[in-house]
Design a protein around this motif. Structure first.
Motif, mmCIF file in Angstrom:
data_model
loop_
_atom_site.group_PDB
_atom_site.id
_atom_site.type_symbol
_atom_site.label_atom_id
_atom_site.label_comp_id
_atom_site.label_asym_id
_atom_site.label_seq_id
_atom_site.Cartn_x
_atom_site.Cartn_y
_atom_site.Cartn_z
ATOM 1 N N PHE A 131 -35.732 -22.681 14.976
ATOM 2 C CA PHE A 131 -36.261 -22.245 13.683
ATOM 3 C C PHE A 131 -35.300 -22.591 12.553
ATOM 4 O O PHE A 131 -34.104 -22.809 12.771
ATOM 5 C CB PHE A 131 -36.545 -20.749 13.721
ATOM 6 N N ALA A 132 -35.823 -22.645 11.352
ATOM 7 C CA ALA A 132 -35.043 -23.064 10.187
ATOM 8 C C ALA A 132 -33.878 -22.107 9.960
ATOM 9 O O ALA A 132 -34.054 -20.889 9.981
ATOM 10 C CB ALA A 132 -35.934 -23.106 8.954
ATOM 11 N N PRO A 133 -32.676 -22.640 9.740
ATOM 12 C CA PRO A 133 -31.505 -21.780 9.482
ATOM 13 C C PRO A 133 -31.570 -21.177 8.088
ATOM 14 O O PRO A 133 -32.289 -21.676 7.210
ATOM 15 C CB PRO A 133 -30.335 -22.761 9.596
ATOM 16 N N ASN A 134 -30.829 -20.081 7.879
ATOM 17 C CA ASN A 134 -30.807 -19.417 6.576
ATOM 18 C C ASN A 134 -29.996 -20.190 5.545
ATOM 19 O O ASN A 134 -30.186 -20.013 4.343
ATOM 20 C CB ASN A 134 -30.225 -18.004 6.714
ATOM 21 N N THR A 135 -29.050 -21.019 6.006
ATOM 22 C CA THR A 135 -28.216 -21.797 5.094
ATOM 23 C C THR A 135 -28.211 -23.253 5.548
ATOM 24 O O THR A 135 -28.679 -23.590 6.634
ATOM 25 C CB THR A 135 -26.762 -21.280 5.090
ATOM 26 N N SER A 136 -27.654 -24.098 4.707
ATOM 27 C CA SER A 136 -27.543 -25.519 5.043
ATOM 28 C C SER A 136 -26.137 -25.882 5.501
ATOM 29 O O SER A 136 -25.794 -27.054 5.601
ATOM 30 C CB SER A 136 -27.929 -26.368 3.824
ATOM 31 N N ILE A 137 -25.318 -24.870 5.774
ATOM 32 C CA ILE A 137 -23.924 -25.127 6.177
ATOM 33 C C ILE A 137 -23.863 -25.822 7.526
ATOM 34 O O ILE A 137 -23.135 -26.797 7.713
ATOM 35 C CB ILE A 137 -23.135 -23.792 6.214
ATOM 36 N N ASP A 138 -24.647 -25.335 8.481
ATOM 37 C CA ASP A 138 -24.647 -25.909 9.834
ATOM 38 C C ASP A 138 -25.687 -27.024 9.907
ATOM 39 O O ASP A 138 -26.876 -26.773 10.049
ATOM 40 C CB ASP A 138 -24.967 -24.806 10.856
ATOM 41 N N THR A 139 -25.218 -28.272 9.787
ATOM 42 C CA THR A 139 -26.151 -29.407 9.808
ATOM 43 C C THR A 139 -26.819 -29.541 11.170
ATOM 44 O O THR A 139 -27.946 -30.029 11.272
ATOM 45 C CB THR A 139 -25.422 -30.708 9.459
#
Length: 1022
Positions: free
Chosen positions: A100-108
Motif C-alpha cells: 500500500f502507498a506509504p505516508n511519506t516519500s522518504i522511503d523510495t
C-alpha cells in the motif's frame, strides 16, 4: 451508448486508459479457488524474489502449488481483507499479496513496491456456480470487487433495480467468488443513473446501500458533463490509487455481540459486518485530509452530517488519516489527534477500527481514569487520544499533583500541532471549558505571544503578572495556529457556523454537508414528520376564591398554564390517550417489538406521568405494557412533601446506568423522560413519541429525531404532540432538512454598547473590576487566603449596590450582564483582535453572576388554590405529514439585541382567567390585525424611535426597535391577550411579527421624513 455492452466497454476503457488498470483474462480464472493463479504467482515472483527462490529450492515442480495452497488456507482462515493487509505465511516466510502507498516519500523502496501492484479488470468471468458477472476487479490475482451493469436505454430497459435482483437471485453466496470475506469484498449494482453496493450477498435477504453523490440535497446523482451520472464510480472511486486507499484505510470488519434470552438460557449473538464507506463518508474524509495536507493547521472545519450518516465511522477514518498525515515536505501535519466525545460506544469503536488498520496497540488511548492520565498521554505524544472535554481545565492541577508524587510530566506544545475532532459540535465545543483545551494544546505558542502583546497594555493599570494572565485568557479564545478543529454535527447553531467557518466548495461553511433530506431519501433514517398528529387542549378555569388577588400579569399567565399542565385530570386523560393508542396502533409494529417515548416538560411532570401510568395500567388490568421513567435527582410533590421520588425508586431499583439496556429488553415498552435521553439516545426500536413539552429549534429536531433510526421491520414512525403547532415543528426542522444558512455575523460594536449600558447602572466601578482582575490574573490557580477574601469583598460591594435596585431593575441588570457574558464569549472567538477592557469585564461578570442573589421577586404567583379545573378535553386538530420540501428555510441568527426586561403590570386574576379560557380555541381575526396596526402607529409616533430611524440603517435600527417592542405590546395588551400570550411565549411567532413591524415602522418614518423634506423644499422654491 444504447446497449449494455456499450456501457461495459466504456467503463473498461476508462479504467484501462485513465484508471491505472490492466486488462485481465477471463480464461485465466480458476473457478474452484476463485483466484487468478498466474497473477498471484507473477506478483510474488517479481516483488519477493527471496521467497520465490526458497520455494524453488524446496521443490521447483511444486512451487506454484505450495504458494497457492498456502494462500487458499489463510484466505479461508483470515479472510481476503486481512491477507491483503498483513500477507500470509508460506514455507515459514511472510508473503505479501499487496503493497500500500506509504505516508511519506522518504522511503523510495516503499513507493516502488506500491507501484508493483497489478490491478486488473476482467469481463464475463465464469464462476463455479455458473454465474457470469459483468466485471470483476482484482488486485494481484485476488478478486476484490464485482459490478453488475444495466443500461436503461437498452432494448430491455433494465435499470439498477434489476442489477440488485440479479445479485439476490442469480449469485450464489456459497460460490467462492461471492462468499463473505473470502474473495470479493464489495459488489456494485450500477446503471447510468445510480449506484448501490453491498459487502455481503445473502440471497433474497441481500441488503444494498446507496452509493450516490446526492443531488440538490436529496438522493441520486447530479448530471455529469458529457458523461453518465454514475461515471464518478469508475473515474474516481475505483481508480487504482483510490481503490488501494479504500482497501488499506477504509474497509473494516465491524463486530457486534449481544446477549439474547432464549428458552434454553442466554446465548451470545455475534454479527459481523464488513464496512465499505458510503460516498459522502469517503468524500468528507478525503476532502478534509487533502485540505489539511495543503493548508496545515489553524483551521476550523464544520462537517454537517445528518443522523444516519455513519458519523462514528467517519470520525474513526478521519482520526486515523490525520494521525499519519504528512505534508509535501514529509513533515507530520499533526503530532496528535484528540477526539472529544461523550459517547462511550465511540471509544471502543474507534479503538477496534483503528487497530485493524495499524494492527498495533498504543495508537489509540482512551482517557477513562483521571486528568493525570490525559496529561501523560499529551506529554507522551500518543497519536490518537479520546477524552471528554471536561478533563482539560484540570490538566494544570494534574501536572502539579504528579510533580508532588515524583512523577512529573512536561507537556511541550512548542512546534507541535494538534487536530481536535469534536463529536457533537455545539455540546462539546462551547464555553470556558473549550477555551481551556485551546490553552493547553497551544501553551507554548500562547506564552510566546504574551511577550509581543505586553507592550499594547502599557496603559493598563495591572501588574506585569496580571497583564500576562489577562493576555493568556484572551489568546485562548482566538483561533490557535497549531490547532485544527473538525466539528461534526447534524444541527449547527449560528455560533457553530461562525466559529467553524472554513469554507466548503461553495465558498461558505459547512466544509462538508450530508443533508437530512438525502439521509431520508436514501433510507438511512426515517422521516419522523411523515406521520405527525397534534392535539390541542381546551380548558376552562374557574376561581375558587371570590376575591381577585392582584398579581403580575405575565407571571399569572405562566402560573395558570402550569396549574393546568400539572392537574391530575389532564395527565390522566393524556395517559389514557397514550396507553390506548400504544396498545391499538404501536404495540404490533416492528414485529411486536415497537417502543415509545413520552417527552415531559419537567421532573415533576415526569413523576406525575409515571404515577398516572401505573395507576391507569393497574385499573385496566393491562399486563402487556410496562414503563420506565428517567429524570435527575429527587423531587417531592406539593401534596406529599415528605415523600421523595427518584428515578431509581420509581423504576424498582434499576440503576441509572442500566436503564438504556433494560429498556432495550422485551420487558419494557414505554420510556417517560424529563430532560434525559432526548439527545444522543440510540434505540432503533423507538417507533412512537408522545410529546407533552414545548419544543423549538434544535431541541425539537434532536428530540423528535430519537425516532429516526432504522431497524429491520421498522417501516415508519409516529408522533402524537399535545403541545406544539405543526408550523412550529416545520420551522424547527426546515433549516436542517436541506441546507443550513447563516445570517450576517454579530456586530462586535454591540459589546461596546452593552458594556456602557452596564456601567451606567453604577453597580460596579472600573476600579473595582481592575482590582479584582489584578488578583485573578496574577495568581488565579493558587490564590492565598488573603487574596481569596479580597476577591469576595470586591464582588460583595457590587452585590450591596445591586440589592438597592428595584426588583424590575435587578432583573434587567442581571439579564444585560448575562447577555454581555454570552456575547463576549462568542464574539471573542471570531474577531481578529483582543480588547482588554472587555476581557476584564467578562471575567469579573462571570463571577459576579454566581454571587448575585437568586430571583428575589416577592410577587411569585401560586394560583393552585385559587382556581380549579372546570373541564378539560383533548381534541385532535391536525393529522398528516409535515412536508419539509415546501418553502424556504430561514437563516440562523446570532446574538443581536441586548438583554432586556420590563416591569410587571398588576392585573386582576379574573381577567387572565377569562383570556386563558379562550387562548387555545381562538382563530385570529381582523381584530388582531388592528392590534398590529395600533402597535405600528404608536411606534411611528415615538420620538426616540423616529430619531433612531433617521440615524441608523435598518440593520442597526433593529436592536433599538426590539428593545422598545415589549413595551409597545404591553401598551396594547388589554383586549388582545390571546395574541399577546402567543407573542410572549412563541419565539418564532414573535420574531416574524417583530421583523414585519420593524420594517413597516422604519419604512413609514423614512417615508414621512422624506415627504416633509420634499414639501419643505417646495415651499422654499415658491
Amino acid at each position: 451508448m444504447h446497449k449494455e455492452i456499450d456501457f461495459e466497454n466504456d467503463i473498461e476503457h476508462s479504467l484501462l486508459e485513465q484508471g491505472g488498470y490492466q486488462k485481465g483474462d477471463a480464461a485465466a480464472f480458476n473457478k474452484d479457488t476463485a483466484l487468478f493463479p498466474q497473477e498471484v504467482v507473477s506478483f510474488v515472483r517479481d516483488t519477493q524474489p527471496k521467497v520465490w527462490e526458497r520455494l524453488i529450492k524446496l521443490d521447483a515442480s511444486k512451487a506454484e502449488t505450495v504458494l497457492l495452497d498456502s494462500l487458499n488456507r489463510e484466505l479461508a482462515a483470515k479472510g481476503a481483507l486481512t491477507v491483503l493487509r498483513e500477507g500470509f505465511k508460506c514455507v515459514g516466510k511472510a508473503v505479501r499479496l499487496a503493497y500500500f502507498a506509504p505516508n511519506t516519500s522518504i522511503d523510495t523502496g516503499s513507493a516502488e513496491r506500491y507501484a508493483a501492484n497489478r490491478l486488473t479488470i476482467v469481463r464475463q468471468v465464469h464462476t463455479q456456480s455458473g454465474a457470469i458477472p459483468d466485471i470483476v476487479l482484482a488486485v494481484n490475482g485476488l478478486p476484490v470487487a464485482t459490478l453488475e451493469l444495466k443500461n436503461p436505454m437498452s432494448a430491455t430497459g433494465w435499470n439498477v433495480e434489476h442489477a440488485k435482483l440479479q445479485y439476490r437471485t442469480e449469485r450464489d453466496p456459497k460460490d467462492p467468488l461471492f462468499a463473505f470475506q473470502q474473495r470479493c469484498l464489495v459488489h456494485f449494482a450500477v446503471d447510468t443513473e445510480q449506484v448501490f453496493m453491498t459487502t455481503r450477498l445473502e440471497g433474497k435477504s441481500t441488503f444494498f446501500l446507496p452509493f450516490n453523490k446526492g443531488h440538490k440535497h436529496g438522493a441520486g446523482n447530479p448530471p455529469a458533463e458529457d458523461d453518465v451520472r454514475t461515471a464518478y464510480l469508475w473515474q474516481e472511486v475505483l481508480a487504482r490509487d483510490s481503490l488501494m486507499d479504500i482497501l488499506a484505510r477504509f474497509l473494516h470488519l465491524q463486530v457486534e455481540e449481544k446477549s439474547v434470552v432464549t428458552a434454553k438460557g442466554i446465548k451470545r449473538h455475534r454479527k459481523e459486518t464488513l464496512i465499505f464507506p458510503r460516498y459522502h463518508q469517503l468524500d468528507a474524509v478525503r476532502s478534509l485530509t487533502q485540505h489539511a495536507k495543503g493548508h496545515g493547521s489553524g483551521h476550523n472545519y464544520l462537517i454537517q452530517h445528518s443522523a444516519g450518516s455513519g458519523k462514528s465511522n467517519s470520525i474513526a477514518w478521519l482520526a486515523h488519516r490525520l494521525s499519519s498525515l504528512h505534508d509535501a515536505n514529509n513533515e507530520k501535519v499533526f503530532h496528535s489527534v484528540v477526539v472529544i466525545t461523550d459517547r462511550r460506544v465511540l471509544d471502543q469503536q474507534l479503538q477496534n477500527t483503528i487497530f485493524q488498520f495499524e494492527h498495533k496497540l498504543g495508537v489509540v488511548q482512551k482517557i477513562d481514569k483521571d486528568t493525570q492520565q490525559l496529561a501523560k498521554a499529551l506529554a507522551d505524544g500518543v497519536p490518537i487520544i479520546i477524552s471528554t472535554i471536561q478533563k482539560f481545565p484540570f490538566i494544570s492541577q494534574a501536572i502539579r499533583t504528579l510533580e508532588q508524587q515524583g512523577k512529573g510530566v512536561a507537556i511541550s506544545t512548542e512546534g507541535k500541532r494538534f487536530a481536535v475532532i469534536v463529536d457533537e459540535a455545539h455540546s462539546s465545543q462551547s464555553g470556558e471549558t473549550a477555551m481551556e483545551l485551546r490553552k493547553i494544546l497551544n501553551k507554548d505558542g500562547i506564552e510566546s505571544a504574551i511577550a509581543e502583546q505586553l507592550l499594547d497594555l502599557e496603559d493598563e493599570d495591572l501588574s506585569e503578572e496580571a497583564k500576562k494572565g489577562l493576555i493568556r485568557e484572551q489568546l485562548k479564545r482566538a483561533k490557535q495556529p497549531n490547532l485544527s478543529f473538525f466539528a461534526f454535527t447534524a444541527t449547527p447553531k449560528f455560533k457553530t457556523m461562525a466559529v467553524f467557518n472554513e469554507p466548503g466548495p461553495d465558498g461558505k461553511a459547512p466544509f462538508h454537508h450530508y443533508s437530512m433530506r438525502q439521509a431520508i431519501e436514501e433510507g438511512f433514517i426515517h422521516d419522523v414528520l411523515k406521520y405527525y398528529t397534534c392535539y390541542k387542549r381546551y380548558y376552562k378555569l374557574i376561581q375558587k376564591v371570590e376575591a381577585d388577588p392582584e398579581v403580575p400579569r405575565r407571571k399569572a399567565a405562566r402560573a395558570l398554564a402550569r396549574f393546568v399542565t400539572f392537574h391530575d385530570y389532564e395527565i390522566a386523560q393524556k395517559v389514557e390517550v397514550i396507553v390506548e393508542h400504544f396498545r391499538t396502533h404501536t404495540r404490533h409494529k416492528i414485529g411486536g417489538r415497537a417502543k415509545a417515548m413520552v417527552v415531559t416538560s419537567s421532573r415533576e411532570h415526569a413523576v406525575r406521568y409515571k404515577l398516572g401510568f401505573d395507576k391507569y395500567l393497574k385499573s385496566k388490568g393491562y399486563s402487556d405494557i410496562k414503563s420506565l421513567v428517567a429524570f435527575s435527582g429527587d423531587i417531592s410533590l406539593k401534596e406529599d412533601k415528605d415523600k421523595k421520588y427518584t428515578e431509581v425508586s420509581m423504576n424498582n431499583g434499576i440503576k441509572e446506568s442500566e436503564l438504556p439496556e433494560k429498556f432495550a429488553t422485551e420487558e419494557y415498552q414505554v420510556l417517560l423522560v424529563a430532560e434525559k435521553y432526548q439527545t444522543g439516545f440510540d434505540q432503533p426500536l423507538l417507533h412512537t413519541m408522545y410529546v407533552d413539552k414545548q419544543l423549538s429549534g434544535i431541541q425539537a429536531v434532536q428530540t423528535l429525531s430519537r425516532l429516526n433510526r432504522t431497524a429491520q421491520g421498522k417501516a415508519d414512525t409516529f408522533v402524537l404532540d399535545f403541545v406544539n403547532e405543526p408550523d412550529d415543528i416545520y420551522q424547527a426542522f426546515k433549516p436542517y432538512y436541506e441546507v443550513t444558512t447563516k445570517d450576517e455575523d454579530t456586530d462586535p460594536q454591540q459589546l461596546n454598547t452593552l458594556a456602557y449600558t452596564l456601567e451606567v447602572w453604577k453597580v460596579f466601578t472600573k476600579e473595582e473590576v481592575s482590582a479584582w482582575c489584578e488578583i485573578w490574573f496574577r495568581n488565579r490557580l493558587n490564590p492565598t487566603g488573603g487574596e481569596h477574601k479580597k476577591l469576595n469583598s470586591l464582588i460583595d460591594k457590587a452585590i450591596e449596590r445591586y440589592k438597592l435596585l428595584h426588583e424590575e431593575d435587578q432583573a434587567l441588570f442581571k439579564g444585560q450582564l448575562v447577555s454581555f457574558r454570552n456575547l463576549y464569549g462568542f464574539v471573542a472567538q471570531i474577531i481578529p483582535y483582543q480588547d482588554s477592557d472587555h476581557e476584564k469585564l467578562y471575567t469579573y461578570a462571570r463571577f459576579l453572576l454566581t454571587k448575585l442573589p437568586k430571583d428575589t421577586d416577592t410577587r411569585q404567583v401560586d394560583v393552585d388554590d385559587e382556581v380549579e379545573l372546570k373541564y378539560y378535553r383533548l381534541q385532535k386538530i391536525s393529522e398528516g405529514a409535515i412536508d419539509l420540501k415546501a418553502g424556504e428555510a430561514e437563516a440562523l441568527y446570532g446574538a443581536t439585541a441586548v438583554g432586556t426586561g420590563q416591569a410587571e403590570e398588576e392585573v386582576q386574576l379574573s381577567t387572565l382567567v377569562d383570556k386563558l379560557n379562550e387562548r387555545f380555541g381562538t382563530e385570529f381575526t381582523p381584530a388582531d390585525q388592528l392590534f398590529f396596526d395600533q402597535v405600528r402607529e404608536t411606534a411611528v409616533a415615538n420620538e426616540q424611535l423616529q430619531q433612531a430611524v433617521m440615524a441608523n440603517s435598518l440593520e442597526n435600527f433593529e436592536p433599538v426597535f426590539n428593545k422598545q417592542l415589549e413595551n409597545l405590546f404591553l401598551e396594547r395588551m388589554e383586549g388582545n391577550e390571546d395574541i399577546f400570550v402567543r407573542l410572549m411565549n412563541d419565539d418564532i411567532f414573535r420574531n416574524i411579527a417583530s421583523q414585519h413591524l420593524m420594517q413597516a415602522v422604519y419604512s413609514q418614518v423614512k417615508a414621512k421624513a422624506n415627504a416633509e423634506h420634499t414639501e419643505g423644499a417646495c415651499h422654499e422654491s415658491d
